[in-house]
Design a protein around this motif. Sequence first.
Motif, mmCIF file in Angstrom:
data_model
loop_
_atom_site.group_PDB
_atom_site.id
_atom_site.type_symbol
_atom_site.label_atom_id
_atom_site.label_comp_id
_atom_site.label_asym_id
_atom_site.label_seq_id
_atom_site.Cartn_x
_atom_site.Cartn_y
_atom_site.Cartn_z
ATOM 1 N N PRO A 41 0.775 -1.094 0.024
ATOM 2 C CA PRO A 41 -0.168 -0.126 0.194
ATOM 3 C C PRO A 41 0.908 1.104 0.024
ATOM 4 N N THR A 42 0.480 2.183 -0.897
ATOM 5 C CA THR A 42 1.445 3.322 -0.985
ATOM 6 C C THR A 42 0.213 4.529 -1.508
ATOM 7 N N GLY A 141 -5.604 -10.988 -0.881
ATOM 8 C CA GLY A 141 -4.255 -10.060 -1.236
ATOM 9 C C GLY A 141 -4.090 -8.757 -0.402
ATOM 10 N N LEU A 142 -5.163 -8.240 0.099
ATOM 11 C CA LEU A 142 -5.195 -7.041 1.102
ATOM 12 C C LEU A 142 -4.278 -7.510 2.304
ATOM 13 N N GLN A 143 -3.626 -6.417 2.916
ATOM 14 C CA GLN A 143 -2.932 -6.687 4.054
ATOM 15 C C GLN A 143 -3.617 -7.202 5.098
ATOM 16 N N GLN A 144 -2.889 -8.206 5.709
ATOM 17 C CA GLN A 144 -3.501 -8.866 6.895
ATOM 18 C C GLN A 144 -2.619 -8.600 8.162
ATOM 19 N N THR A 150 -2.020 5.439 7.013
ATOM 20 C CA THR A 150 -3.401 5.361 6.382
ATOM 21 C C THR A 150 -3.562 4.939 5.281
ATOM 22 N N GLU A 151 -2.401 4.736 4.438
ATOM 23 C CA GLU A 151 -2.367 3.825 3.112
ATOM 24 C C GLU A 151 -2.494 2.407 3.283
ATOM 25 N N GLU A 152 -1.786 2.033 4.460
ATOM 26 C CA GLU A 152 -1.632 0.572 4.747
ATOM 27 C C GLU A 152 -3.167 0.033 5.435
#
Length: 231
Positions: A41-42, A141-144, A150-152
């Motif tokens: 995420p960026t 696929g999203l961050q776990q 905030t991007e993360e």
Amino acid sequence: LGCAVFCARILKLSKEQFSHALGIAEYYGPRSEIMRVVNIPTMLKDGSGQGAFVGLQSVLLAKEGFTGKGCPVVTKTSISHMYADLGKVWRLLKFHVYKKYAVCYWAQPSIAGTISVMKKNNIKPEDVKSIVCHTFKEATGLQQGIPTNTEEAQYCILYPIAAAAYKGKVGPMEVDGAALKDPKLLELANKVKIVVDENLTSEAGDPELKGKDTAAMTANIAWVEVTTKDG
């Protein structure tokens, strides 16, 4: 293309200029690697900002005589039916392309399900033992992990689900600032688990939008299990 359409209407382009504007926008528009920003995420945000810039630039170029006719998204006969009912069928409402919560589109159903279960069963955050969200493969696929900015947080799936259970909403305040360091919210995030439901990965969704590359969007469905400490 959407920005090109809006700007073309505002600047009152002729039909010929409008056709060129769409062709320019389609040709120069960004083809962003969505999974790259999902996994890391960026601020790239799926290329949306650059897409808006290209849309405006295309209209200004077409207005000055720059040519670029031939936008396949509009001219392909295989999808011409999508334009035959303009003004009658509102697909923005039918296909849920707007986002109610301030995070990635793929996390929306898991959040909605969590809020629904918590409210309907009058479950308090402190009574939660675990939350299991069953969703389609692409959403995993999203961050776990636990987001640090905030991007993360916006491209995460565990944290927003925890925020939904803890706050009953996921707006801008829940994905930034003090909320990212709230110990109770972070504790709840560690109780969330994501499970792939194969039935939601490729078979679900609206048949009108079916296709090789549309499963992730049309199958934007999830179901949620919340287990309380007292069972």
